[in-house]
Design an enzyme around this catalytic site. Structure first.
Site, PDB file in Angstrom:
ATOM      1  N   TYR A   1      37.530  97.628  33.794  1.00 35.94           N
ATOM      2  CA  TYR A   1      38.812  98.205  34.524  1.00 35.94           C
ATOM      3  C   TYR A   1      40.167  97.797  33.588  1.00 35.94           C
ATOM      4  O   TYR A   1      40.076  97.400  32.666  1.00 35.94           O
ATOM      5  CB  TYR A   1      38.989  96.633  35.628  1.00 35.94           C
ATOM      6  CG  TYR A   1      37.993  96.620  36.747  1.00 35.94           C
ATOM      7  CD1 TYR A   1      38.391  97.402  37.923  1.00 35.94           C
ATOM      8  CD2 TYR A   1      36.836  95.872  36.662  1.00 35.94           C
ATOM      9  CE1 TYR A   1      37.661  97.175  39.063  1.00 35.94           C
ATOM     10  CE2 TYR A   1      35.898  96.035  37.761  1.00 35.94           C
ATOM     11  CZ  TYR A   1      36.420  96.712  39.036  1.00 35.94           C
ATOM     12  OH  TYR A   1      35.599  96.658  40.025  1.00 35.94           O
TER      13      TYR A   1
ATOM     14  N   ASP B   1      39.065  97.302  46.652  1.00 34.54           N
ATOM     15  CA  ASP B   1      39.659  96.721  47.507  1.00 34.54           C
ATOM     16  C   ASP B   1      40.710  97.974  47.962  1.00 34.54           C
ATOM     17  O   ASP B   1      41.014  98.972  47.262  1.00 34.54           O
ATOM     18  CB  ASP B   1      40.750  95.735  47.280  1.00 34.54           C
ATOM     19  CG  ASP B   1      39.990  94.500  47.674  1.00 34.54           C
ATOM     20  OD1 ASP B   1      38.869  94.364  48.270  1.00 34.54           O
ATOM     21  OD2 ASP B   1      40.325  93.390  47.255  1.00 34.54           O
TER      22      ASP B   1
END
Lengths: 260, 260
Positions: free
Chosen positions: B110, B53
């Site tokens: 992540y 994003d």
């Protein structure tokens, strides 16, 4: 009217420099816009200890302004921060009656930050000058030692200035190595236009062997900018502190020395 | 045609996300523009392991493309970097024939970075999620332990998606505290839309005492996003790695465990 002194941190990467100018984003412009809002005025003047160029950062830059508002000093930072963009931050405020942010500056400290790393670190491109090879720190320290004390720094600053007197006093130039993070700390009575960046660029040429440490006395003597090194890039440079009394400077220098 | 896999680092703060879109700056758009130049074509397609994003960063994101050029693998990074903007960096390239950057991903890692500090650090505003108070790390670790293994993660991801199967496997969720720098490392078979940010936001609510660690099994069971915590901001999130074989994943996990 009371005079207040505030201390600013700012990320220089989004500004065309400290000083207000038409059609360009500046730190002063943003600070004065916030002050004008607080004072419900069209504009509100401020005086900084000095200016920084585009891309140069501030860690704790003093700025003064006069105000009729009777806001307690500890409330000023939050009030201003709520009106400032997120790349400027007011750290503290204090009364400053009878003094002047520029004229009363006794000494200043700049730091220049480098990162020694083969692989490019894109996350720090605005915040350090990245070098692929490790320079010779001992040679750089020997070169810098020649600049300590009082000298004419014409050779080590930009000729693009109206300042005539180029004599300044360097109190300390310290090279610190912390793994891949290198810092040069400059403390002096004052700094000429681009002086820290020209000094750093010249020290790096010494560190990479293209210039000798013992050529520094002749370099100063010649007073010719063209004989010094390249101007190091703005992104590594931070105005770190400004001292308003010999005592404040001495306290800071004592804190830095290893025998303290 | 040969298939090449490149690994990208990018600073997400200047992009409207990874995926190409009209009238917005994207990582994919910049990468494909560089590939098109190299191939002297109007455009050149690429396939990423996934999308990120707006504001989310990449540390080592794999992207594949097919090429008729016979450039040795070690030359690709420099060739592409000379054509890319300074917030994207190609770290390495390798042959990837017969494989696919997205479909063959075995697992992903992540990291979510936080800075615990009272005074705002403007220099890191795009790179960490700053918190003023220290959360309770033990409670956060206890909560995260309930998510390990295979679960339906509907409650911990955004409903704005076409993905129907919300079952994923979490291999590790490690909270690391290094002075004021906190990192949460998530390793899983795959991650749903905004899943790492919802997990992090939920863990922070546990850390600040507004939610109990032992409420996590019921939260997963309920499959309702509205019952989980706030989505943590994008700036702290980095896609760290993608693993293309169980062996690569295992090697990495072994390197992380303290008894290794």
């Amino acid at each position: 009217m009371n005079r207040m002194l505030i201390h600013l941190a700012y990320d220089g990467s989004g500004f065309q420099g400290y000083q207000k100018q038409p059609n360009a984003r500046s730190v002063q412009g943003e600070v004065e816009r916030a002050l004008a809002k607080m004072h419900k005025a069209a504009s509100w003047p401020s005086v900084s200890s000095g200016r920084t160029d585009a891309g140069v950062h501030g860690l704790c830059q003093p700025v003064h302004f006069d105000t009729p508002l009777s806001i307690p000093e500890e409330r000023w930072p939050r009030a201003l921060n709520s009106l400032l963009p997120d790349d400027i931050h007011v750290q503290s405020a204090e009364p400053f009656d009878g003094r002047h942010a520029r004229y009363d500056a006794e000494a200043k400290e700049y730091v220049y930050r480098m990162l020694i790393a083969e692989e490019r670190d894109i996350f720090r491109r605005h915040y350090v000058h990245q070098l692929r090879q490790k320079p010779d720190i001992t040679a750089m320290r020997r070169a810098a030692a020649h600049w300590l004390g009082t000298h004419d720094f014409s050779a080590l600053s930009s000729p693009r200035t109206d300042v005539v007197d180029k004599v300044r006093t360097m109190y300390a130039i310290d090279l610190e190595e912390n793994g891949p993070e290198w810092t040069i700390r400059f403390i002096g009575s004052g700094f000429l236009y681009q002086m820290v960046r020209v000094m750093t660029g010249t020290l790096l040429e010494v560190g990479y062997g293209s210039r000798r440490a013992d050529s520094m006395p002749a370099l100063l003597e010649g007073r010719d900018r063209r004989t010094a090194g390249k101007t190091a890039p703005a992104e590594g440079l931070y105005l770190s502190r400004v001292f308003y009394s010999p005592e404040a400077l001495e306290r800071h220098m004592r804190g830095l020395s290893p025998e303290a």
